[in-house]
Each structure stands twice: as C-alpha cells, then as structure tokens.
Design a protein around this motif. Sequence first.
Motif, PDB file in Angstrom:
ATOM      1  N   LYS A   6       0.978  -1.198  -0.104  1.00 27.25           N
ATOM      2  CA  LYS A   6       0.001  -0.117  -0.093  1.00 27.25           C
ATOM      3  C   LYS A   6       0.630   1.115   0.042  1.00 27.25           C
ATOM      4  N   GLN A   7       1.901   1.241   0.732  1.00 24.93           N
ATOM      5  CA  GLN A   7       2.784   2.222   0.927  1.00 24.93           C
ATOM      6  C   GLN A   7       3.533   2.334  -0.313  1.00 24.93           C
ATOM      7  N   ALA A   8       4.022   1.517  -0.965  1.00 25.10           N
ATOM      8  CA  ALA A   8       4.680   1.483  -2.332  1.00 25.10           C
ATOM      9  C   ALA A   8       3.944   2.072  -3.367  1.00 25.10           C
ATOM     10  N   ASN A   9       2.260   1.749  -3.267  1.00 28.10           N
ATOM     11  CA  ASN A   9       1.634   2.298  -4.373  1.00 28.10           C
ATOM     12  C   ASN A   9       1.401   3.948  -3.975  1.00 28.10           C
ATOM     13  N   ARG A  10       1.108   3.998  -2.681  1.00 25.00           N
ATOM     14  CA  ARG A  10       1.043   5.818  -2.497  1.00 25.00           C
ATOM     15  C   ARG A  10       2.190   6.401  -2.959  1.00 25.00           C
ATOM     16  N   LYS A  11       3.331   5.711  -2.871  1.00 22.23           N
ATOM     17  CA  LYS A  11       4.769   6.597  -3.180  1.00 22.23           C
ATOM     18  C   LYS A  11       5.295   6.266  -4.341  1.00 22.23           C
ATOM     19  N   GLU A  12       4.626   5.536  -5.051  1.00 23.23           N
ATOM     20  CA  GLU A  12       5.191   4.895  -6.364  1.00 23.23           C
ATOM     21  C   GLU A  12       6.633   4.389  -6.336  1.00 23.23           C
ATOM     22  N   TYR A  13       6.662   3.618  -5.490  1.00 26.13           N
ATOM     23  CA  TYR A  13       8.158   3.043  -5.091  1.00 26.13           C
ATOM     24  C   TYR A  13       8.199   1.831  -6.364  1.00 26.13           C
ATOM     25  N   ARG A  14       9.578   1.282  -6.361  1.00 27.83           N
ATOM     26  CA  ARG A  14       9.818   0.160  -7.379  1.00 27.83           C
ATOM     27  C   ARG A  14       9.887  -0.990  -6.435  1.00 27.83           C
ATOM     28  N   VAL A  15       9.387  -1.987  -7.121  1.00 27.72           N
ATOM     29  CA  VAL A  15       8.921  -3.167  -6.152  1.00 27.72           C
ATOM     30  C   VAL A  15       9.469  -4.406  -6.971  1.00 27.72           C
ATOM     31  N   TYR A  16      10.272  -5.324  -6.504  1.00 27.28           N
ATOM     32  CA  TYR A  16      10.700  -6.524  -7.080  1.00 27.28           C
ATOM     33  C   TYR A  16      10.123  -7.823  -6.463  1.00 27.28           C
ATOM     34  N   LEU A  17       9.263  -8.687  -6.956  1.00 25.57           N
ATOM     35  CA  LEU A  17       8.425  -9.796  -6.394  1.00 25.57           C
ATOM     36  C   LEU A  17       9.347 -11.000  -6.958  1.00 25.57           C
ATOM     37  N   VAL A  18       9.765 -11.995  -6.034  1.00 25.78           N
ATOM     38  CA  VAL A  18      10.244 -13.060  -6.637  1.00 25.78           C
ATOM     39  C   VAL A  18       9.781 -14.360  -5.538  1.00 25.78           C
ATOM     40  N   GLY A  19       9.216 -15.465  -6.298  1.00 27.23           N
ATOM     41  CA  GLY A  19       8.981 -16.399  -5.580  1.00 27.23           C
ATOM     42  C   GLY A  19       7.499 -16.981  -6.047  1.00 27.23           C
ATOM     43  N   ALA A  20       7.129 -18.399  -5.436  1.00 26.00           N
ATOM     44  CA  ALA A  20       5.864 -18.963  -5.746  1.00 26.00           C
ATOM     45  C   ALA A  20       5.885 -19.541  -7.384  1.00 26.00           C
ATOM     46  N   LYS A  21       4.852 -20.399  -7.650  1.00 27.54           N
ATOM     47  CA  LYS A  21       4.824 -21.047  -8.670  1.00 27.54           C
ATOM     48  C   LYS A  21       4.572 -20.098 -10.101  1.00 27.54           C
ATOM     49  N   PRO A  22       4.976 -20.550 -11.316  1.00 28.75           N
ATOM     50  CA  PRO A  22       4.773 -19.616 -12.371  1.00 28.75           C
ATOM     51  C   PRO A  22       3.458 -18.998 -12.610  1.00 28.75           C
ATOM     52  N   GLU A  23       2.300 -19.790 -12.367  1.00 25.15           N
ATOM     53  CA  GLU A  23       0.986 -19.302 -12.553  1.00 25.15           C
ATOM     54  C   GLU A  23       0.509 -18.240 -11.506  1.00 25.15           C
ATOM     55  N   VAL A  24       1.119 -18.700 -10.185  1.00 22.44           N
ATOM     56  CA  VAL A  24       0.931 -17.705  -8.987  1.00 22.44           C
ATOM     57  C   VAL A  24       1.373 -16.285  -9.372  1.00 22.44           C
ATOM     58  N   ILE A  25       2.577 -16.322  -9.838  1.00 24.26           N
ATOM     59  CA  ILE A  25       3.394 -15.082  -9.926  1.00 24.26           C
ATOM     60  C   ILE A  25       2.743 -14.270 -11.139  1.00 24.26           C
ATOM     61  N   THR A  26       2.094 -14.931 -12.294  1.00 25.25           N
ATOM     62  CA  THR A  26       1.237 -14.276 -13.101  1.00 25.25           C
ATOM     63  C   THR A  26      -0.193 -13.709 -12.616  1.00 25.25           C
ATOM     64  N   ALA A  27      -0.536 -14.342 -11.620  1.00 22.46           N
ATOM     65  CA  ALA A  27      -1.841 -14.011 -10.963  1.00 22.46           C
ATOM     66  C   ALA A  27      -1.385 -12.864 -10.014  1.00 22.46           C
ATOM     67  N   VAL A  28      -0.229 -12.921  -9.370  1.00 18.50           N
ATOM     68  CA  VAL A  28       0.080 -12.045  -8.614  1.00 18.50           C
ATOM     69  C   VAL A  28       0.291 -10.462  -9.465  1.00 18.50           C
ATOM     70  N   ASN A  29       1.006 -10.628 -10.597  1.00 13.35           N
ATOM     71  CA  ASN A  29       1.166  -9.590 -11.502  1.00 13.35           C
ATOM     72  C   ASN A  29      -0.218  -8.870 -11.689  1.00 13.35           C
ATOM     73  N   LYS A  30      -1.118  -9.551 -12.289  1.00 13.66           N
ATOM     74  CA  LYS A  30      -2.428  -9.121 -12.472  1.00 13.66           C
ATOM     75  C   LYS A  30      -3.050  -8.287 -11.306  1.00 13.66           C
TER      76      LYS A  30
END
Length: 246
Positions: A95-119
Amino acid sequence: MSKVDVLGVQFDNYSEEEFRQKILAQFSEKKPTFVVTANPEIVMKARENQKLLQMINEADFVTPDGIGVIKAANMLQTPLSERVTGYDLFEFFMKQANRKEYRVYLVGAKPEVITAVNKKVQTKYPHIHLVGLKDGYFEESIEVVAEEIYQAKPDFVFAALGFPKQEQLLNLLKKLELPAVMMGVGGSFDVFSGQIKRAPKLFQKLHLEWLYRALRNPSRFKRLLIIPRFLKAVKKQVKANENTSH
Ligand code: UDP
C-alpha cells in the motif's frame, strides 16, 4: 527490553505499528533493511543450523510471526508485544509503495501464481513500479538472481521462496548493500493471488490460522508436528533458566 530470545532467535519486541515505522525510517535513510518474519518452524530449523541462526540474528528486524512464538515468549517470562505476520507487513508495504510510487521486485511462488500476482498488482496497486517479477522455481543460483535483483534497483524486495532460501537470497542482497526493504514472505503470494484463501476473520481472531490452513491443505498437517517439539524445547529452556537463576 527490545530483544527477546526464543531458543536462540533474537526477536524484536515491537508492536506492528512500531515495526512499520522503524522499517520505513531505516528505508528513508537509504539503509539496506533485511526483515525476517520468524515462526516456530523457522526457529526450530535455525536451532539445528548455526549458520541460519546467525543469519536471522544479523537481520535488521526479526518479527514474531505466529502465536506459537508469542506463547513461548510468555512462558519464558519475556513477553513480546504482539504477533506480526509477514502477510500483514507485505500488504502494508505494498500500500505504501503504491502511494509513493516505489519500485518493487517480487520473487517466488509457482509460475501461475506469480502471473496472477502480477494481474492483481496492476489492479490493486496501479502506481507501483514493478521492476521485477520472477517465479521461485528458477534454475540459476541465488547469487545470479541476487545480482539480477540488484541491477533492477528496487525499493522493496519481497521473496516468497520459503525458509531458508528466501532469507539466503535477501542476505546476499543485504551484503550487496541494496538500499531497499527486503523481506521473506513465505506463502504470501499464494494468498495475495487468491490461490490460497486466508483464514476467515474468526480463525484469525482466535489465532487459529494455522489450523485453517492445515484443514484446507492436509499435506501441511505434518508440518504442524513441529509445534509440540517447539513447545517442548521452550519448556526445557524455561527449566534451564530457573536453574541458573537460583
Ligand atoms: N517456493 C518457491 N520456490 C521453491 C520452493 C517454494 O517459490 O523452491 C514457494 C512456494 O510455491 C510457496 C512458498 O515458496 O509459494 C512457500 O510457501 P510455504 O507455505 O512453505 O511458506 P510458509 O508461509 O509456510 O513459510
């Protein structure tokens, strides 16, 4: 007391709000900030491996993730303020990152999960700059992945690879002195993506999330066996403390 020892793991004794503010304060000073959210399973694994224990104790913040740790601290008569879960901190920082337009890197979980996370990030947190998105089943070494993440210059790195892989990766980034908040979040991407439902509020209130998860996913049941072993070790520690204080 600001540190509480539970079977060798040094927990920070702060409320959730204090953790949030202290982590953000350190981040605003551009300090690499490595956060470990440690549950009984992690404590037990660290007890059996000196290197892992040292890695946790060298982190910038260690939160008590799980009611078992809170119970243990009470038994040891060094109570901790409250349970502070990886998932709750993850949601807050996103939430904080969204408010401040921060840069975020997400690594982990199964490929289909990370695709859903992206959406989900695109719709729920559209102002976040997702500078990296990588599933957790990569073939490269964690050194190579750490370098990749470092080059992306994120402000926040959330690693959902399970313990200890996620912490080992973040520890490398800390050594590279990445000026970011780096936190291991276990199965949080599975929950965030909707792949796994978080326990209903009632279960959360009664601190029975672990039971809900085990009921929905029986393969987790055997992981619960760690809890009686954990409590037994804590009782032994209580006795040892009594003997030394007499
Ligand atoms: N995982 C991964 N790479 C691996 C092993 C596990 O990305 O090599 C992911 C797995 O898909 C899951 C997360 O790590 O999303 C760990 O979940 P778990 O439920 O074990 O974590 P907990 O929250 O219990 O620490």
